[in-house]
Write an enzyme that holds these catalytic residues in place. Structure first.
Site, PDB file in Angstrom:
ATOM      1  N   CYS A 143       6.593  -6.947   6.797  1.00  0.00           N
ATOM      2  CA  CYS A 143       7.710  -6.334   7.531  1.00  0.00           C
ATOM      3  C   CYS A 143       8.452  -7.395   8.322  1.00  0.00           C
ATOM      4  O   CYS A 143       7.851  -8.355   8.802  1.00  0.00           O
ATOM      5  CB  CYS A 143       7.191  -5.259   8.481  1.00  0.00           C
ATOM      6  SG  CYS A 143       8.511  -4.268   9.228  1.00  0.00           S
ATOM      7  N   CYS A 169       6.799  -4.931  15.675  1.00  0.00           N
ATOM      8  CA  CYS A 169       6.175  -3.964  16.577  1.00  0.00           C
ATOM      9  C   CYS A 169       4.746  -4.429  16.885  1.00  0.00           C
ATOM     10  O   CYS A 169       3.957  -4.666  15.970  1.00  0.00           O
ATOM     11  CB  CYS A 169       6.143  -2.583  15.933  1.00  0.00           C
ATOM     12  SG  CYS A 169       7.765  -1.993  15.429  1.00  0.00           S
ATOM     13  N   CYS A 181      -0.688   5.859   9.823  1.00  0.00           N
ATOM     14  CA  CYS A 181       0.509   5.134  10.257  1.00  0.00           C
ATOM     15  C   CYS A 181       0.145   3.836  10.956  1.00  0.00           C
ATOM     16  O   CYS A 181      -0.674   3.834  11.871  1.00  0.00           O
ATOM     17  CB  CYS A 181       1.281   5.940  11.294  1.00  0.00           C
ATOM     18  SG  CYS A 181       2.136   7.339  10.680  1.00  0.00           S
ATOM     19  N   CYS A 234       1.596  -2.439  15.413  1.00  0.00           N
ATOM     20  CA  CYS A 234       1.551  -2.107  13.979  1.00  0.00           C
ATOM     21  C   CYS A 234       0.891  -3.228  13.180  1.00  0.00           C
ATOM     22  O   CYS A 234       1.260  -4.398  13.299  1.00  0.00           O
ATOM     23  CB  CYS A 234       2.966  -1.860  13.472  1.00  0.00           C
ATOM     24  SG  CYS A 234       3.023  -1.457  11.717  1.00  0.00           S
ATOM     25  N   GLU A 288       0.831  -1.199   0.000  1.00  0.00           N
ATOM     26  CA  GLU A 288       0.000   0.000   0.000  1.00  0.00           C
ATOM     27  C   GLU A 288       0.870   1.255   0.000  1.00  0.00           C
ATOM     28  O   GLU A 288       1.968   1.259   0.558  1.00  0.00           O
ATOM     29  CB  GLU A 288      -0.926  -0.018   1.227  1.00  0.00           C
ATOM     30  CG  GLU A 288      -1.956  -1.139   1.095  1.00  0.00           C
ATOM     31  CD  GLU A 288      -2.901  -1.273   2.284  1.00  0.00           C
ATOM     32  OE1 GLU A 288      -3.971  -1.858   2.093  1.00  0.00           O
ATOM     33  OE2 GLU A 288      -2.591  -0.802   3.384  1.00  0.00           O
ATOM     34  N   CYS A 324       3.546   8.594   1.017  1.00  0.00           N
ATOM     35  CA  CYS A 324       4.063   7.658   2.009  1.00  0.00           C
ATOM     36  C   CYS A 324       4.198   6.322   1.285  1.00  0.00           C
ATOM     37  O   CYS A 324       3.207   5.775   0.796  1.00  0.00           O
ATOM     38  CB  CYS A 324       3.066   7.582   3.163  1.00  0.00           C
ATOM     39  SG  CYS A 324       3.482   6.322   4.369  1.00  0.00           S
TER      40      CYS A 324
END
Ligand code: SAH
Length: 346
Positions: free
Chosen positions: A114, A118, A339, A121, A94, A107
């Protein structure tokens, strides 16, 4: 055995020139192809009309042109656009376009999923599937530049590497994409308008400092106390704050530029005076700026945005010590584009 076709966009201009010479042709053909690929955004060899039919057919036989495709677009009430970007192998990442009255920020993602973990997230839940190639990062920027021109009549002004993935874990490709974004053979944007955000991988931060980039660095800090940070960002076990501080000093030493710390304040996690004091100590390490960002919910009961009083206390104390602090509001929340919400769920 059938030869697997290579992605022609993985070649530099010099490599393309050499390729043509090796084929007994003139080097400038390489420049022409390069221009079609990068300046004119050609998706098909038959569009390269200044090449002979034979050359086009030859290229077609040996190469593919891999391109991203914006598969799906969602527009938020506040004008933010989230793109679902389909890659040549069917995976999706995205990217987000964030307009303000004076600028448009892109962004972009650097990995599919990933590699870090975290807890707060959404992208972390996807795990890392693969790194993006330089052209796949570059194409996200080009697509958002076009969206900015058509919706806001102005080119893209800023880029943040704050989409999916940890950019420093895909170092070479991210740097190559930035070279293309800033280069005259690409978009020619100023590196000062680009920010790379890292969760804090000390070895790679030092490597980056050695390469003396001219773009900005941000660190997702969220807690300046090891025992707390490790609970919300478990990889902090391998990369403790002492090592991150060391890498920050190294960065400042080499580049002379300050770093932005991103920080979310959560209820019951990092909303006490002890947390603020630790952050203030951390801010003394090198010249810096703190961005307090709003928590965007990812449906996890452990995390909840702290009270306004707690955020105000951070702002007040940081100001009292003379540190620059911005309290940021999220954009694009209604379409899960803020975010930490990027997770390919539409
Ligand atoms: N891996 C890099 C790039 C991703 S940037 C990094 O961590 O810096 C994404 C930013 O959003 C980071 O600052 C991250 O900590 C923050 N973030 C992640 N999840 C979030 C959430 N749910 N709400 C608000 N910010 C979040």
């Amino acid at each position: 055995m059938k030869e697997t076709k290579k992605d022609i966009r993985s070649y530099t201009q010099d490599e393309l020139r050499e390729y043509f010479v090796d084929q007994g042709q003139q080097a400038f053909r390489g420049n022409q192809v390069y221009e079609w690929l990068w300046k004119k955004g050609a998706h098909h060899f038959e569009d390269m009309t200044n090449l002979s039919k034979e050359t086009r057919a030859f290229l077609q036989e040996h190469f593919v042109i891999n391109h991203i495709k914006v598969d799906h677009m969602q527009r938020s009430k506040d004008g933010t656009i989230k793109n679902a970007v389909k890659l040549h192998d069917g995976l999706t990442v995205e990217s987000v376009m964030i307009p303000t009255p004076t600028r448009t920020t892109a962004c972009v993602s650097s990995q599919v999923g990933c590699s870090l973990n975290c807890e707060f997230c959404a992208t972390a839940r996807l795990k890392r599937m693969r790194n993006l190639n330089p052209d796949e990062i570059y194409d996200q920027v080009v697509a958002i530049d076009q969206q900015s021109r058509s919706y806001h009549n102005r080119p893209l002004s800023n880029i943040v590497f704050m989409g999916m993935g940890e950019p420093l874990m895909n170092y070479n490709n991210v740097i190559k994409s930035i070279d293309k974004i800033t280069g005259d053979d690409g978009l020619g944007m100023s590196p000062k308008r680009i920010t790379l955000s890292t969760s804090g991988v000390p070895k790679m931060m030092k490597k980056l400092a050695d390469d003396r980039p001219r773009f900005n660095l941000a660190l997702s800090l969220h807690s300046a106390i090891d025992e707390k940070r490790v609970k919300i960002m478990p990889f902090n076990e391998q990369f403790p704050l002492e090592d991150i501080k060391d890498a920050l000093r190294y960065w400042y030493d080499k580049t002379g530029t300050r770093v932005t710390y991103e920080y979310v304040v959560w209820k019951g996690i990092n909303d006490t005076k002890e947390d603020i004091d630790a952050l203030i100590d951390f801010c003394k390490v090198i010249p810096c700026k703190v961005n307090i960002i709003e928590y965007n919910s990812i449906d996890d009961a452990r995390f909840e945005q702290a009270s306004k009083q707690a955020v105000d206390a951070y702002e007040r104390e940081l100001n009292r010590y003379g540190f620059t602090v911005n309290v940021r509001r999220s954009r694009g929340k209604d379409i899960d584009a803020a975010c930490g919400q990027l997770a390919n769920k539409e």
